[in-house]
Every structure is written in structure tokens, then in C-alpha cells.
Design a protein around this motif. Structure first.
Motif, short mmCIF file in Angstrom:
data_model
loop_
_atom_site.label_atom_id
_atom_site.label_comp_id
_atom_site.label_asym_id
_atom_site.label_seq_id
_atom_site.Cartn_x
_atom_site.Cartn_y
_atom_site.Cartn_z
N UNK A 133 35.70 41.02 45.93
CA UNK A 133 36.00 40.04 44.90
C UNK A 133 37.15 40.51 44.02
N UNK A 134 37.83 39.54 43.43
CA UNK A 134 38.79 39.83 42.37
C UNK A 134 38.00 40.03 41.09
N UNK A 135 38.13 41.21 40.47
CA UNK A 135 37.30 41.55 39.32
C UNK A 135 37.56 40.65 38.12
N UNK A 136 38.73 40.04 38.05
CA UNK A 136 39.07 39.18 36.90
C UNK A 136 38.54 37.77 37.07
N UNK A 184 36.51 35.33 45.82
CA UNK A 184 36.43 36.13 47.05
C UNK A 184 37.84 36.32 47.60
N UNK A 185 38.22 37.57 47.83
CA UNK A 185 39.53 37.85 48.41
C UNK A 185 39.42 38.29 49.87
N UNK A 186 38.24 38.80 50.25
CA UNK A 186 38.02 39.18 51.64
C UNK A 186 36.55 39.01 51.99
N UNK A 187 36.30 38.63 53.23
CA UNK A 187 34.93 38.48 53.72
C UNK A 187 34.90 38.93 55.17
N UNK A 217 39.25 32.80 48.37
CA UNK A 217 39.85 31.98 47.32
C UNK A 217 38.83 31.19 46.52
N UNK A 218 37.59 31.15 47.00
CA UNK A 218 36.56 30.42 46.27
C UNK A 218 35.76 31.38 45.39
N UNK A 219 35.08 30.83 44.38
CA UNK A 219 34.24 31.65 43.52
C UNK A 219 33.04 32.16 44.30
N UNK A 220 32.65 33.42 44.05
CA UNK A 220 31.51 33.97 44.78
C UNK A 220 30.24 33.19 44.48
#
Length: 232
Positions: A167-170, A174-177, A194-197
Motif C-alpha cells: 500500500x501507499x502509506x499516505x 494498493x500499489x501492488x498485489x 490504484x484502489x483503496x485497500x
């Protein structure tokens, strides 16, 4: 005066030989006076760096005997009388202790069968260039090491049986799965990235997931939660 600008030529022509020699010696790191065949008849040094390498012992020697490569010298001696402008060429000197000293020379005919060679010590520049090359090689080695580490990481990430989301901490997006995560969440990777976790879970679980991610971002470790995926 030339076009309102003072010319140094009349002043230089008025200098006696001793004064002219002092000017040349001060302007150059090393000055050689040679016969047309390259025999060194006189020399002067304006650089202490060269003195320690014993250049003062070149008197009476051939210029060809104190350099590493002789191919440029003959052309420089022959062209000295015909050159309309100074042409600088780099020569590497060899010393008794094995040190090689790059010197940039220009040759001038003295009109009496002798040639004046004016040299500028390029050792500091060569050392700086060498340090630059070494730094570049070190960066390339570090880059190659990082590329290998990244390749191993990618392989482990893709082959892991556990579902992994990065995840992007900010933004908490999700940046990778990895494939296991896509299978578990029943979504293709392009839908996840690109979507919210929180959006990958059902409405009742999203708050817990959001709080969980916030705690991890703040440094919490070892915590677990239960959540239901959006696809149930």
C-alpha cells in the motif's frame, strides 16, 4: 592599442631573454628547450609537483626517452616551425618510480633550430577523472546489485502462496498485489492497483481494515484482524 584594447605584444617583445624566460617559466608547469631532434638542452619548472618526480634529471636526455608513447613527439617537433597557432597535445611522462604524469604540451620554434615546449601538468585533472570513473563504476555495481535484489523480490512476490498487498502509506491505495491476493480477493490485479485497500472488503469490515492500516502506519506490529472481502 588595438580597437581600444591594450596589446601585450609590444611589451613582451621588449623583454630581454632572461625576463622572457621568467615569464614563460611562470606561465607553465614545465618548459623544455630542445634541439630539433628532441634533445633537451634546458628546462625550467613552475610546479613543485613535477620536481619531486625528478624532471630536472632530463637535461641532456632525449624527449623520446622520458615519455611512454613516442608517436606524437616527432610530429610536434616537425610542426613547431610551421604552426600558425599553438596546438596542445597531451603526453604522458614516465618516472623512475613507475608513476605516469600526463602533461599537455604546445611546441614553438625558437628560430635557431631549437624548439620550445611549454607544458601544463594534467595530473590533478587525471586523478579527478579517475575518481569520477571509480565513482561511476561503484554506482553501476550498486545499481546492478539493487537490480538483482529487485529481481529476487519480484520472483518471491509473484510465487508466494500468501496473499500480499503493498500500500501507499499516505493514501492507503494498493500499489501492488501478488497473484495470491488477486485470487483471495476475487479481483484482477488491474482492478486492485490504484484502489483503496478498504474497498476490497465489505462495508462492515472497511472500518476495521482502515483502522488496522492506520495502526501499522504508526508503527504497530504483530496485530491481526478478521475481515470479509467485498466478494464475500
Amino acid at each position: 592599442m588595438n580597437g581600444g584594447t591594450p596589446s601585450a605584444k609590444p611589451m613582451l617583445l621588449s623583454l630581454n631573454p632572461q625576463q622572457a624566460g621568467s615569464v614563460v617559466a611562470a606561465a607553465a608547469d614545465i618548459t623544455l628547450v630542445m634541439d630539433s631532434d628532441g634533445t633537451i638542452r634546458d628546462l625550467a619548472g613552475g610546479s613543485e609537483d613535477l620536481t619531486q618526480f625528478g624532471f630536472d634529471q632530463w637535461l641532456g636526455k632525449s624527449w623520446f626517452d622520458v615519455v611512454t608513447i613516442e608517436s606524437k613527439l616527432k610530429d610536434m617537433l616537425e610542426s613547431a616551425a610551421n604552426a600558425a597557432a599553438l596546438r596542445w597535445r597531451q603526453i604522458t611522462h614516465k618516472t623512475d618510480n613507475g608513476t605516469e604524469i600526463p602533461v599537455r604540451y604546445a611546441t614553438i620554434s625558437l628560430g635557431d633550430g631549437r624548439v620550445l615546449a611549454i607544458g601544463r601538468n594534467m595530473q590533478a585533472m587525471a586523478e579527478m577523472q579517475q575518481r569520477l570513473v571509480e565513482a561511476q563504476m561503484s554506482m553501476e555495481r550498486e545499481y546492478a546489485r539493487m537490480r538483482r535484489a529487485e529481481t529476487r523480490y519480484r520472483l518471491l512476490f509473484q510465487l508466494a502462496s500468501e496473499a500480499i498487498l503493498i500500500l501507499d502509506a499516505t493514501t492507503n491505495k494498493i500499489v501492488e498485489a501478488n497473484p495470491a491476493a488477486c485470487k483471495l480477493l476475487s479481483r484482477e490485479e488491474k482492478r486492485l492497483v490504484g484502489s483503496s485497500v478498504a474497498s476490497a472488503f465489505d462495508s462492515e469490515s472497511r472500518g476495521r481494515v482502515q483502522d488496522f492500516v492506520t495502526k501499522i502506519r504508526d508503527g504497530a506490529t504483530g496485530e491481526t484482524i478478521s475481515a470479509v472481502t467485498a466478494e464475500s
